[in-house]
Design an enzyme around this catalytic site. Structure first.
Site, mmCIF file in Angstrom:
data_model
loop_
_atom_site.group_PDB
_atom_site.id
_atom_site.type_symbol
_atom_site.label_atom_id
_atom_site.label_comp_id
_atom_site.label_asym_id
_atom_site.label_seq_id
_atom_site.Cartn_x
_atom_site.Cartn_y
_atom_site.Cartn_z
ATOM 1 N N HIS A 17 0.832 -1.203 0.000
ATOM 2 C CA HIS A 17 0.000 0.000 0.000
ATOM 3 C C HIS A 17 0.869 1.256 0.000
ATOM 4 C CE1 HIS A 17 -3.673 2.319 1.057
ATOM 5 N NE2 HIS A 17 -2.806 3.101 1.679
ATOM 6 N N GLU A 18 1.819 1.292 0.917
ATOM 7 C CA GLU A 18 2.678 2.470 1.015
ATOM 8 C C GLU A 18 3.601 2.595 -0.190
ATOM 9 O OE1 GLU A 18 2.033 4.672 3.093
ATOM 10 O OE2 GLU A 18 0.664 3.474 4.302
ATOM 11 N N HIS A 21 1.855 4.561 -2.879
ATOM 12 C CA HIS A 21 1.983 6.009 -2.682
ATOM 13 C C HIS A 21 3.396 6.476 -3.051
ATOM 14 C CE1 HIS A 21 -1.874 6.273 -0.808
ATOM 15 N NE2 HIS A 21 -1.536 5.637 0.300
#
Length: 334
Positions: A17-18, A21
């Site tokens: 997820h990170e 980003h």
């Protein structure tokens, strides 16, 4: 060992997820000051050219700290200096990465283990399904107007419906038909009376298609669960936090690593969907702010955005603490 495996799997979901980003921030020319996995005190760190990479003590959450998230730091390479659409691409990349990861895991699980389709493989004798005229080969496409992508959808919606009449939409040799069935009681559970067709050795293309169906199913069921929550048909006892997640994943891992992989895909989809809820401090909350800016063509004041996200963070952390307290001290519920 199984607990460590579950923590490792959950950590990978957060990492993915990170990373979504992070990679889109880099693509859009934003300087990432820190990329961290976990929360709490740092237990490991490494300074890169522009980014501090860190691992924190609590294996929940994570963050990507970008340079220039406010007007005070609006220089070159800042998040602030980018257009709303570029900002949305950075923020949405986290949930999108979780969906991509889930698709990859589901594909591997299906390819090597097969799957149960929403085609009827066998009808049980003297069952409501037999009485309704359902036959082997019929494909179930809807249950009570809810789209059924997989057999898991079928069984979930029937179980949720209880002993009330259930409406099935089927694709048969004669075309599309609608069947209204009253489930029978089977040891306290509603039983319609059919067994799904089992596909044991799917090919590559079929596995791709089924993994997409299963991902769509997980997204739909997550949204269905949220609908139940927001209509007041769920209680606090129906929630589980990190303690419950690690407990369940450990139990699943002790039975099968393939089961742990499927559960990880389920969590990854949930993480994606829940993060897109337009609530302060979540990715969806940021996206909502940016959409307002696109529509109004005005940038919202930093003070408002700060208060908005602070309120959301406090609410989310309070809820997390409450759920964690319940999981540890009141596992049987309030």
């Amino acid at each position: 060992m199984y607990l460590l495996l579950s923590i490792f799997a959950f950590g990978l979901l957060v990492l993915g997820h990170e990373f979504g980003h992070f990679i889109m921030a880099r693509v859009n020319g934003v300087t990432v000051e820190e990329f961290s996995v976990g929360m709490g005190p740092r237990i490991w760190k490494k300074q890169g050219k522009n980014t501090l990479y860190s691992l924190k003590a609590l294996p929940i959450g994570g963050s990507v700290k970008m340079y220039g998230e406010t007007e005070d730091e609006a220089g070159e390479g800042s998040f602030f200096s980018k257009s709303p659409l570029r900002k949305i691409s950075i923020i949405a990349a986290g949930p999108i990465m979780n969906v991509i990861m889930a698709l990859g895991v589901l594909f591997v699980v299906v390819l090597f283990n097969g799957y149960s389709s929403n085609v009827v493989g066998e009808v049980l004798p003297d069952s409501p399904a037999q009485a309704a005229g359902i036959t082997a080969g019929d494909r179930i496409v809807r249950v009570n107007d809810e789209k059924a992508y997989t057999f898991q959808d079928v069984s979930t919606y029937i179980a949720y419906n209880g002993f009330n009449d259930v409406t099935l939409e089927l694709e048969t040799e004669e075309g599309t038909v609608i069947k209204k069935i009253t489930p029978m009681d089977s040891e306290g559970r509603p039983l319609v009376g059919f067994v799904p067709e089992s596909v044991e050795n799917p090919g590559f293309i079929e596995s791709v298609g089924e993994s997409v169906n299963q991902a769509r199913s997980l997204i739909t069921q997550t949204l269905f669960s949220l609908k139940i929550l927001f209509t007041g048909r769920a209680s606090l006892n129906d929630f589980g936090g990190p303690v419950t997640i690690f407990k369940i994943s450990s139990e699943v891992a002790s039975v099968s690593l393939w089961g742990l992989a499927s559960f990880a895909a389920f969590l990854s989809i949930n993480l994606a969907v829940l993060n897109l809820i337009p609530f302060p401090a979540l990715d969806g909350g940021w996206i909502l702010i940016l959409l307002v800016e696109i529509i109004t063509r005005k940038r919202l004041p930093d003070k408002f955005v700060g208060v908005w996200n602070t309120i959301g963070f406090v609410v989310l952390m309070s809820f997390m603490l409450l759920i964690t307290f319940k999981d540890i001290f009141l596992p049987g519920g309030f």
